[in-house]
Design an enzyme around this catalytic site. Structure first.
Site, PDB file in Angstrom:
ATOM      1  N   ARG A   1       0.853  -1.190   0.000  1.00  0.00           N
ATOM      2  CA  ARG A   1       0.000   0.000   0.000  1.00  0.00           C
ATOM      3  C   ARG A   1       0.889   1.240   0.000  1.00  0.00           C
ATOM      4  O   ARG A   1       1.762   1.379   0.863  1.00  0.00           O
ATOM      5  CB  ARG A   1      -0.921   0.033   1.233  1.00  0.00           C
TER       6      ARG A   1
ATOM      7  N   GLU B   1      -6.618  34.566   3.036  1.00  0.00           N
ATOM      8  CA  GLU B   1      -6.941  34.410   1.623  1.00  0.00           C
ATOM      9  C   GLU B   1      -7.951  35.417   1.101  1.00  0.00           C
ATOM     10  O   GLU B   1      -8.009  35.665  -0.100  1.00  0.00           O
ATOM     11  CB  GLU B   1      -7.448  32.987   1.346  1.00  0.00           C
TER      12      GLU B   1
ATOM     13  N   GLU C   1      -5.697  12.544   4.639  1.00  0.00           N
ATOM     14  CA  GLU C   1      -6.068  13.957   4.783  1.00  0.00           C
ATOM     15  C   GLU C   1      -7.527  14.076   5.230  1.00  0.00           C
ATOM     16  O   GLU C   1      -8.437  13.592   4.569  1.00  0.00           O
ATOM     17  CB  GLU C   1      -5.896  14.714   3.468  1.00  0.00           C
TER      18      GLU C   1
ATOM     19  N   GLU D   1       3.430  34.197   1.468  1.00  0.00           N
ATOM     20  CA  GLU D   1       4.324  34.750   0.452  1.00  0.00           C
ATOM     21  C   GLU D   1       4.335  33.953  -0.854  1.00  0.00           C
ATOM     22  O   GLU D   1       4.654  34.494  -1.900  1.00  0.00           O
ATOM     23  CB  GLU D   1       5.752  34.880   0.994  1.00  0.00           C
TER      24      GLU D   1
ATOM     25  N   GLU E   1       1.586  32.447  -2.070  1.00  0.00           N
ATOM     26  CA  GLU E   1       0.169  32.272  -2.394  1.00  0.00           C
ATOM     27  C   GLU E   1      -0.343  33.503  -3.134  1.00  0.00           C
ATOM     28  O   GLU E   1      -0.208  34.629  -2.664  1.00  0.00           O
ATOM     29  CB  GLU E   1      -0.598  32.080  -1.079  1.00  0.00           C
TER      30      GLU E   1
END
Length: 181
Positions: A37, A96, A119, A140, A142
């Site tokens: 896996r 954002e 996740e 920085e 983004e």
């Protein structure tokens, strides 16, 4: 023990990066055979369904290198070590979009790709938004554009595949089902 459980006999770390770790596990299957896996370990993430008082949905457009194209998405980001998801959600929204939530509450959590990754995305609803003095304070590395759209406009973005990721499509469905915008 679940009847389909796979017992790990060997685990090998093959990559450790800034965001993810990759390992290969050797497992014994329920029928006694061996298999491998390939697994991705992720620190977890948040996404924010942000709705203005005017019932507009706050979205961001950014380039996604893995897809070699821009996507329109709900604000989102990864958890820092030990960070509370609700604090991360408020931080990511402000970074954002330049908006601070007056109220923020958890909605749901889900695994994005449980076949190979752990996740876990925590979804939050942010309302009573206030524009922050000075605007965006993005990371920085983004670069994002802010969009404020109606639900109908967001659904059109989905039809044209500008919105094309699971968390944002899930968020639009949640907004529609709960009459939020």
């Amino acid at each position: 023990m679940h009847k389909f459980e796979e017992k790990t006999t060997k685990s090998e770390s093959i990559f450790s990066g800034k965001v993810i770790q990759v390992r290969v596990d050797e497992v014994i299957l329920p029928d006694g055979k061996y298999s491998k896996r390939e697994l991705i370990k992720h620190p977890g993430a948040v996404c924010v369904i942000a709705i203005t008082d005017e019932k507009k949905i706050i979205l961001v457009e950014q380039y996604r290198k893995a897809l070699e194209r821009p996507l329109v998405e709900v604000p989102a980001g990864k958890l820092e070590p030990g960070e509370e998801p609700s604090l991360c959600a408020a931080r990511e929204l402000e970074e954002e979009t330049g908006y601070r939530p007056g109220s923020i509450r958890p909605v749901q959590s889900f695994y994005t790709s449980p076949g190979f990754a752990d996740e876990l995305v925590h979804v939050f609803l942010a309302e009573q938004l206030q524009k922050v003095e000075g605007g965006l304070v993005a990371d920085e590395d983004e670069f994002v554009d802010l969009l404020e759209v109606t639900l109908e406009e967001a659904e059109e973005l989905a039809k044209t595949e500008r919105i094309f990721d699971a968390k944002t499509l899930w968020a639009l469905q949640y907004i529609r089902l709960n009459g939020l915008a």
